[in-house]
Design a protein around this motif. Structure first.
Motif, short mmCIF file in Angstrom:
data_model
loop_
_atom_site.label_atom_id
_atom_site.label_comp_id
_atom_site.label_asym_id
_atom_site.label_seq_id
_atom_site.Cartn_x
_atom_site.Cartn_y
_atom_site.Cartn_z
N THR A 104 0.84 -1.20 0.00
CA THR A 104 0.00 0.00 0.00
C THR A 104 0.87 1.25 0.00
N PHE A 105 0.27 2.35 -0.40
CA PHE A 105 0.90 3.65 -0.26
C PHE A 105 0.51 4.23 1.09
N LEU A 106 1.21 5.27 1.49
CA LEU A 106 0.88 5.98 2.71
C LEU A 106 1.34 7.42 2.57
N LEU A 107 0.80 8.27 3.42
CA LEU A 107 1.24 9.66 3.48
C LEU A 107 2.07 9.82 4.73
N ALA A 108 3.32 10.20 4.56
CA ALA A 108 4.22 10.40 5.70
C ALA A 108 4.54 11.89 5.82
N THR A 196 11.84 0.88 4.82
CA THR A 196 13.27 0.73 4.60
C THR A 196 14.04 1.98 5.01
N PHE A 197 13.45 3.17 4.79
CA PHE A 197 14.14 4.42 5.04
C PHE A 197 13.64 5.16 6.30
N GLN A 198 12.76 4.54 7.05
CA GLN A 198 12.15 5.22 8.19
C GLN A 198 13.17 5.76 9.19
N LYS A 199 14.13 4.96 9.55
CA LYS A 199 15.11 5.39 10.55
C LYS A 199 16.00 6.52 10.03
N LEU A 200 16.16 6.61 8.72
CA LEU A 200 17.00 7.66 8.15
C LEU A 200 16.24 8.98 8.01
N THR A 201 14.92 8.92 7.97
CA THR A 201 14.13 10.13 7.72
C THR A 201 13.39 10.63 8.95
N ASP A 202 13.06 9.74 9.87
CA ASP A 202 12.30 10.09 11.07
C ASP A 202 10.94 10.68 10.72
N LEU A 203 10.39 10.26 9.59
CA LEU A 203 9.05 10.71 9.21
C LEU A 203 8.01 9.77 9.79
N ALA A 204 6.86 10.32 10.16
CA ALA A 204 5.79 9.53 10.75
C ALA A 204 4.73 9.21 9.70
N VAL A 205 4.06 8.07 9.88
CA VAL A 205 2.91 7.75 9.03
C VAL A 205 1.73 8.55 9.54
N LEU A 206 1.16 9.38 8.68
CA LEU A 206 0.06 10.26 9.09
C LEU A 206 -1.27 9.84 8.47
N LEU A 207 -1.24 9.08 7.39
CA LEU A 207 -2.48 8.61 6.79
C LEU A 207 -2.20 7.33 6.02
N GLU A 208 -2.99 6.32 6.26
CA GLU A 208 -2.94 5.10 5.48
C GLU A 208 -4.32 4.45 5.54
N GLY A 209 -4.55 3.46 4.70
CA GLY A 209 -5.81 2.75 4.72
C GLY A 209 -6.85 3.22 3.72
#
Length: 279
Positions: A104-108, A196-209
């Motif tokens: 799925t895609f998500l908005l981070a 895969t890149f979460q730890k490098l970016t520190d971005l949060a998942v704000l919308l999915e589903g």
């Protein structure tokens, strides 16, 4: 005696001269998400060991991957832009379009969430909030499957994004996520590359589903009737391998060791409609 001699000769010839496709390089044009997640680092060596063939991977945005196929510069394509793929199949450039997997895609975005999109159910509503707040958004801007979905969502939201808040990276998914992390910006991403890149970016998942976030990957072979010089046997062999039990079983656990979840769901033998019904 003669029969045994003939059989021995056949075996010797097969050992010395492997299948025709194995004598040529197989060119795979594919989306950067398949490369950035490390998936191809597992699949390609398995195929090469099993087949004796060599695979050249060209990982670019799906639009570019399909364009390579459209010029006969690839043998097989793994992509995730259904509408564009169907056009290439309709004009006879690509054949045997088969579903391989989905995620799925998500908005981070930044945890501070300046546009206050967290809690929003629909992607188009989140996009409207980002535009209204003029919050920084980083687009891939590369005609990839992700970029095509993003543009579709902006259109559905009734917005033409422009201005200092809207940045076009012109890069693959991994690099776009890095830029978004540096800018503390919002970004549309596929779940596998985000993890895969979460730890490098520190971005949060704000919308999915959101059902619009379904991300399906199909494999297609370049049509040898249109491009006689392509390695048609090799392209088909690699496509078949993606649908084999070996790869489909591997997908069930790929990523679990790193992220405690599989980053792709295997779909061999299924259709996009089957997947949609289960969402």
């Amino acid at each position: 005696m003669k029969r045994h001699a003939c059989l021995s000769l056949v075996v010797l010839l097969l050992l010395c001269f492997p299948p025709a496709f194995a004598q040529q390089e197989i060119i795979l044009a594919t989306t950067t998400s398949a490369q950035d997640t490390g998936l191809l680092d597992v699949i390609v060596p398995l195929f090469e060991k099993e087949s004796g063939a060599r695979v050249k991977v060209i990982a670019v945005g799906t639009g570019q991957a399909l364009a390579l196929a459209g010029r006969g510069e690839a043998d097989v394509v793994l992509a995730h832009a259904p509408d564009a793929e169907k056009q290439y199949v309709a004009d006879g450039t690509l054949v045997h379009r088969r579903l391989v997997m989905h995620n799925t895609f998500l908005l981070a975005g930044p945890a501070a969430d300046p546009a206050q999109v967290k809690g929003t159910v629909k992607a188009i509503d989140a996009f409207r909030k980002i535009a209204d707040a003029r919050a920084t958004f980083v687009s891939r801007g590369d005609e990839s499957g992700t970029h095509k979905l993003e543009k579709k969502l902006w259109t559905q939201a009734g917005i033409t994004p422009a201005g200092e808040w809207y940045l076009e990276a012109g890069q693959g998914m991994g690099q776009t996520l890095r830029i978004a992390g540096e800018k503390r910006a919002y970004v549309l991403a596929d779940r596998a590359t985000y993890l895969t890149f979460q730890k490098l970016t520190d971005l949060a998942v704000l919308l999915e589903g959101d059902p619009a976030f379904l991300n399906v990957y199909h494999v297609m072979e370049v049509n040898p009737e249109k491009f006689p010089k392509v390695n048609a046997q090799g392209g088909k062999a690699f496509a078949d391998f993606l649908l084999s039990a070996t790869v489909q079983d591997m997908l069930k656990t790929f990523g679990v060791d790193k992220f405690s979840e599989a980053v792709f769901q295997p779909d061999g033998g299924r259709t996009e409609e089957d997947v949609l019904r289960q969402q």
